[in-house]
Design a protein around this motif. Structure first.
Motif, PDB file in Angstrom:
ATOM      1  N   GLU A 125      10.544   1.841  -2.576  1.00  0.00           N
ATOM      2  CA  GLU A 125       9.464   1.536  -3.525  1.00  0.00           C
ATOM      3  C   GLU A 125       8.499   2.717  -3.658  1.00  0.00           C
ATOM      4  O   GLU A 125       7.278   2.569  -3.575  1.00  0.00           O
ATOM      5  N   ASP A 128       8.880   3.919  -8.245  1.00  0.00           N
ATOM      6  CA  ASP A 128       8.275   3.026  -9.249  1.00  0.00           C
ATOM      7  C   ASP A 128       6.795   3.288  -9.450  1.00  0.00           C
ATOM      8  O   ASP A 128       6.224   2.883 -10.467  1.00  0.00           O
ATOM      9  N   ALA A 129       6.144   3.949  -8.485  1.00  0.00           N
ATOM     10  CA  ALA A 129       4.708   4.206  -8.596  1.00  0.00           C
ATOM     11  C   ALA A 129       4.394   5.560  -9.225  1.00  0.00           C
ATOM     12  O   ALA A 129       3.218   5.884  -9.430  1.00  0.00           O
ATOM     13  N   THR A 230       2.907   0.016 -11.724  1.00  0.00           N
ATOM     14  CA  THR A 230       4.260   0.516 -11.519  1.00  0.00           C
ATOM     15  C   THR A 230       5.072   0.386 -12.804  1.00  0.00           C
ATOM     16  O   THR A 230       4.639  -0.251 -13.763  1.00  0.00           O
TER      17      THR A 230
END
Length: 318
Positions: A125, A128-129, A230
């Motif tokens: 993850e 996505d940021a 995101t």
């Protein structure tokens, strides 16, 4: 988007029930343990180089790396002795939390700070940021969507990536130059990257920008730093960028399938038996990671590595 993300992660801890969202390492310790053992087997396939870099991009509280290192130390102590731990993180608050979880880590503001040499890099993850650009097809041509004075605006695109012609009016195309640059740079240095994130397996169109607060949907135009922003990861674009820089690409696979192949459910069952009072919570957390209706289908696993005959664990053909 980049400024909002920097402000957000410089603030209070966003993870867990009291925060805005929960990531896979916080849901099940088996997640980090399985990735640690994945890294260990990958290291053996690389010829067991020593020293070797084990790095994580966007490591949150350091939970994933702490769980990974514990499993590595128990199962493959030679790998634990050969590796040095590196965390790519810009938030001072999160660096402080990571230092408690992984005391022997070294920190870097970007991948360019990672030491040269063999490297295994985990990114859960993270992509996505990263900030995206968004292009919308209007009747008079393509426009770029941006934010000014807290409102959406549109303007003719400048220095845009290739935009398809013809395209139906209303088509939205998202482009993340930062993600493509990181994939290309890691591929060029011959690193092995395992990315787990959410998004489509094939490139497509559509507005995927979203914001979260208190585990629910929020307005992306909320005051910068107050919500998590995101967008879907374009795995096909990441793969293409890596291939152009000389890497082999494996996946993307649904994360649930990947974790099942790594034995996550078996590991969770062992943890449940040793912690009977928490057994239900342990098993439900693991199921959330692999179930299609949970995170198992929307999230994907992608591996970029040096070309060779060896297939990374979990990516074997069905």
């Amino acid at each position: 988007m980049a400024r909002a993300a920097a402000a957000y992660y410089a603030g209070p801890d966003p993870f867990g029930r009291a925060g805005d969202f929960t990531t896979a390492p916080e849901i099940s310790q088996a997640f980090g343990e399985c990735l640690g053992l994945w890294a260990a087997v990958t290291w053996q396939a690389m010829g067991s180089p020593a020293p070797v870099v084990l790095a994580e991009l966007g490591p949150g509280r350091g939970t994933l790396m702490a769980d990974a290192l514990r499993a590595i130390g128990e199962v493959m102590p030679a790998f634990r002795a050969a590796l040095s731990v590196h965390l790519v993180e810009t938030s001072p608050a999160l660096r402080a939390a990571q230092a408690l979880a992984v005391p022997d880590a070294q920190w870097h503001a970007g991948i360019e700070g990672l030491p040269a040499g063999p490297a295994i890099i985990l990114a859960n993850e993270f992509f996505d940021a990263l900030p995206i650009r968004q292009f919308i097809r209007r009747a008079d041509g393509w426009r770029e969507r941006f934010v000014q004075d807290g409102r959406w605006q549109e303007q003719p695109p400048e220095a845009a990536p290739p935009l398809p012609e013809p395209a139906p009016e209303g088509t939205v195309l998202e482009h993340c130059a930062a993600a493509l640059g990181i994939a290309a740079a890691l591929a060029a240095r011959g690193a092995t990257l395992l990315a787990l994130d959410y998004g489509p397996a094939e490139d497509g169109f559509g507005d995927s920008l979203q914001a979260l607060a208190a585990h629910g949907r929020a307005d992306p135009l909320a005051p910068p730093g107050s919500v998590d922003i995101t967008a879907h990861v374009r795995f096909a674009a990441l793969a293409a960028a890596a291939r152009q820089s000389g890497a082999a690409v494996h996946g993307p696979l649904p994360m649930g399938l990947f974790l099942q192949r790594l034995g996550l459910m078996s590991r969770a069952a062992i943890l449940a038996r040793s912690n009977p009072r928490q057994a239900g919570l342990i098993l439900s957390g693991a199921e959330r990671l692999v179930a299609p209706e949970g995170m198992g289908r929307l999230f994907k696993a992608l591996c970029l590595c040096h070309p060779g005959p060896t297939i990374p664990p979990g990516f074997e053909p069905a």
